[in-house]
Motif scaffolding. Structure first.
Motif, short mmCIF file in Angstrom:
data_model
loop_
_atom_site.label_atom_id
_atom_site.label_comp_id
_atom_site.label_asym_id
_atom_site.label_seq_id
_atom_site.Cartn_x
_atom_site.Cartn_y
_atom_site.Cartn_z
N ALA A 1 81.89 30.56 158.40
CA ALA A 1 81.00 29.58 158.60
C ALA A 1 81.58 28.90 160.06
CB ALA A 1 80.57 28.71 157.73
N THR B 1 80.48 23.92 152.47
CA THR B 1 80.50 24.81 153.67
C THR B 1 80.50 26.32 153.13
OG1 THR B 1 81.86 23.32 154.89
CG2 THR B 1 81.71 25.43 155.49
N LYS C 1 77.33 29.05 153.82
CA LYS C 1 77.63 30.21 154.44
C LYS C 1 77.08 31.40 153.25
CE LYS C 1 78.17 33.23 157.39
NZ LYS C 1 77.23 33.21 158.53
N ASP D 1 81.15 31.27 162.90
CA ASP D 1 79.88 31.09 163.56
C ASP D 1 79.48 30.03 164.17
OD1 ASP D 1 79.57 33.56 161.83
OD2 ASP D 1 78.07 32.55 160.36
#
Length: 162
Positions: free
Chosen positions: A157, A69, A73, A160
Protein backbone atom coordinates in the motif's frame (compact mmCIF):
# COMPACT_ATOMS: atom_id res chain seq x y z
CA UNK A 1 -44.11 -25.83 11.14
CA UNK A 2 -44.94 -24.59 14.62
CA UNK A 3 -46.74 -21.30 15.26
CA UNK A 4 -43.66 -19.40 16.48
CA UNK A 5 -41.66 -20.27 13.39
CA UNK A 6 -44.59 -19.27 11.17
CA UNK A 7 -44.85 -15.92 12.97
CA UNK A 8 -41.14 -15.22 12.56
CA UNK A 9 -41.25 -16.23 8.88
CA UNK A 10 -44.28 -14.01 8.31
CA UNK A 11 -42.63 -11.07 10.08
CA UNK A 12 -39.42 -11.57 8.09
CA UNK A 13 -41.26 -11.71 4.74
CA UNK A 14 -43.21 -8.55 5.59
CA UNK A 15 -40.04 -6.68 6.62
CA UNK A 16 -38.11 -7.89 3.57
CA UNK A 17 -40.92 -6.81 1.26
CA UNK A 18 -41.11 -3.34 2.82
CA UNK A 19 -37.32 -2.96 2.76
CA UNK A 20 -36.99 -3.88 -0.90
CA UNK A 21 -39.47 -1.21 -2.00
CA UNK A 22 -39.89 -2.94 -5.34
CA UNK A 23 -36.16 -3.56 -5.82
CA UNK A 24 -34.64 -7.04 -5.95
CA UNK A 25 -32.60 -6.95 -2.72
CA UNK A 26 -31.18 -10.26 -1.49
CA UNK A 27 -32.19 -9.99 2.16
CA UNK A 28 -32.05 -13.77 2.61
CA UNK A 29 -28.58 -13.80 1.04
CA UNK A 30 -27.45 -11.05 3.39
CA UNK A 31 -28.76 -13.05 6.35
CA UNK A 32 -26.84 -16.12 5.17
CA UNK A 33 -23.64 -14.05 4.72
CA UNK A 34 -24.05 -12.52 8.19
CA UNK A 35 -24.68 -15.98 9.61
CA UNK A 36 -21.47 -17.30 8.06
CA UNK A 37 -19.49 -14.32 9.38
CA UNK A 38 -21.01 -14.65 12.86
CA UNK A 39 -20.58 -18.41 12.93
CA UNK A 40 -16.95 -18.34 11.83
CA UNK A 41 -16.18 -15.54 14.28
CA UNK A 42 -17.85 -17.43 17.14
CA UNK A 43 -16.03 -20.65 16.19
CA UNK A 44 -12.74 -18.74 16.13
CA UNK A 45 -13.38 -17.34 19.61
CA UNK A 46 -14.33 -20.82 20.82
CA UNK A 47 -11.19 -22.34 19.30
CA UNK A 48 -9.06 -19.67 20.95
CA UNK A 49 -10.61 -20.43 24.34
CA UNK A 50 -10.23 -24.19 23.91
CA UNK A 51 -6.57 -23.85 22.97
CA UNK A 52 -5.81 -21.28 25.68
CA UNK A 53 -4.94 -18.51 23.25
CA UNK A 54 -5.62 -14.93 24.27
CA UNK A 55 -5.99 -11.64 22.49
CA UNK A 56 -2.89 -9.44 22.58
CA UNK A 57 -2.46 -7.74 25.96
CA UNK A 58 -2.53 -4.38 24.23
CA UNK A 59 -2.93 -3.03 20.76
CA UNK A 60 -0.82 0.02 20.00
CA UNK A 61 -1.79 2.86 17.67
CA UNK A 62 0.87 1.50 15.28
CA UNK A 63 -0.88 -1.88 15.32
CA UNK A 64 -4.11 -0.16 14.34
CA UNK A 65 -2.35 1.70 11.51
CA UNK A 66 -0.74 -1.54 10.33
CA UNK A 67 -4.06 -3.41 10.52
CA UNK A 68 -5.96 -0.64 8.74
CA UNK A 69 -3.40 -0.22 5.97
CA UNK A 70 -3.08 -3.97 5.38
CA UNK A 71 -6.86 -4.40 5.44
CA UNK A 72 -7.30 -1.57 2.94
CA UNK A 73 -4.75 -3.04 0.55
CA UNK A 74 -5.92 -6.65 0.75
CA UNK A 75 -9.57 -5.69 0.29
CA UNK A 76 -8.69 -3.65 -2.82
CA UNK A 77 -6.74 -6.62 -4.19
CA UNK A 78 -9.57 -9.06 -3.48
CA UNK A 79 -12.38 -6.79 -4.70
CA UNK A 80 -10.84 -5.01 -7.69
CA UNK A 81 -7.58 -6.59 -8.90
CA UNK A 82 -7.51 -8.38 -12.28
CA UNK A 83 -5.41 -11.23 -10.88
CA UNK A 84 -8.08 -12.08 -8.28
CA UNK A 85 -10.94 -11.91 -10.81
CA UNK A 86 -11.18 -15.74 -10.99
CA UNK A 87 -12.26 -15.69 -7.31
CA UNK A 88 -15.07 -13.26 -8.14
CA UNK A 89 -16.03 -14.69 -11.57
CA UNK A 90 -18.73 -17.13 -10.36
CA UNK A 91 -20.56 -14.21 -8.74
CA UNK A 92 -19.90 -11.23 -11.03
CA UNK A 93 -19.60 -10.29 -14.68
CA UNK A 94 -16.73 -8.26 -16.15
CA UNK A 95 -17.72 -4.81 -17.40
CA UNK A 96 -14.35 -3.18 -18.13
CA UNK A 97 -11.44 -1.35 -16.57
CA UNK A 98 -12.10 0.94 -13.63
CA UNK A 99 -8.97 2.97 -13.07
CA UNK A 100 -5.39 1.99 -12.41
CA UNK A 101 -5.17 -1.82 -12.36
CA UNK A 102 -8.78 -2.25 -11.21
CA UNK A 103 -11.78 -3.87 -12.83
CA UNK A 104 -15.41 -2.86 -12.99
CA UNK A 105 -17.70 -5.83 -12.40
CA UNK A 106 -21.41 -6.24 -11.77
CA UNK A 107 -23.26 -8.83 -9.75
CA UNK A 108 -24.10 -11.77 -12.01
CA UNK A 109 -27.42 -12.85 -10.46
CA UNK A 110 -30.04 -10.70 -8.81
CA UNK A 111 -31.55 -11.86 -5.56
CA UNK A 112 -30.38 -14.65 -3.30
CA UNK A 113 -27.08 -15.69 -1.82
CA UNK A 114 -25.08 -15.43 -5.05
CA UNK A 115 -26.12 -11.78 -5.33
CA UNK A 116 -25.09 -11.06 -1.74
CA UNK A 117 -21.71 -12.77 -2.21
CA UNK A 118 -21.18 -10.87 -5.48
CA UNK A 119 -21.82 -7.58 -3.71
CA UNK A 120 -19.48 -8.56 -0.87
CA UNK A 121 -16.67 -9.57 -3.23
CA UNK A 122 -16.84 -6.39 -5.30
CA UNK A 123 -17.12 -3.93 -2.43
CA UNK A 124 -13.85 -3.15 -0.62
CA UNK A 125 -15.78 -1.42 2.16
CA UNK A 126 -17.98 -4.49 2.71
CA UNK A 127 -15.07 -6.93 2.48
CA UNK A 128 -12.91 -4.94 4.93
CA UNK A 129 -14.77 -6.26 7.99
CA UNK A 130 -14.09 -9.85 6.94
CA UNK A 131 -10.41 -9.18 6.17
CA UNK A 132 -9.78 -7.21 9.37
CA UNK A 133 -11.44 -9.93 11.44
CA UNK A 134 -9.21 -12.52 9.77
CA UNK A 135 -6.09 -10.48 10.54
CA UNK A 136 -7.16 -10.02 14.17
CA UNK A 137 -7.77 -13.76 14.48
CA UNK A 138 -4.32 -14.25 13.01
CA UNK A 139 -2.83 -12.08 15.77
CA UNK A 140 -4.34 -14.52 18.27
CA UNK A 141 -3.37 -17.80 16.56
CA UNK A 142 -0.20 -16.94 14.63
CA UNK A 143 0.97 -13.46 15.63
CA UNK A 144 4.38 -13.63 13.94
CA UNK A 145 3.07 -14.78 10.57
CA UNK A 146 0.16 -12.37 10.75
CA UNK A 147 2.45 -9.44 11.51
CA UNK A 148 4.57 -10.49 8.51
CA UNK A 149 1.48 -10.67 6.27
CA UNK A 150 0.04 -7.35 7.47
CA UNK A 151 3.46 -5.71 7.07
CA UNK A 152 3.67 -7.04 3.51
CA UNK A 153 0.27 -5.65 2.54
CA UNK A 154 1.01 -2.35 4.31
CA UNK A 155 4.31 -2.15 2.41
CA UNK A 156 2.53 -2.71 -0.89
CA UNK A 157 0.00 0.00 0.00
CA UNK A 158 2.82 2.42 0.84
CA UNK A 159 4.56 1.52 -2.43
CA UNK A 160 1.34 2.21 -4.36
CA UNK A 161 1.03 5.58 -2.65
CA UNK A 162 4.61 6.53 -3.46
Amino acid sequence: MNTSVKKVASWYNRQASEYRAGEDRPIGGYIRALSVYSGVTAATVGAARLTGRRAPARITPWDVVLLGTATHKLTRILAKDAVTSPLRAPFVQYKGASGESELAEEVREHGGTKHAVGELLTCPFCLAQWVATTFVAGWVFAPGLTRLATSTFAGVALSDFL
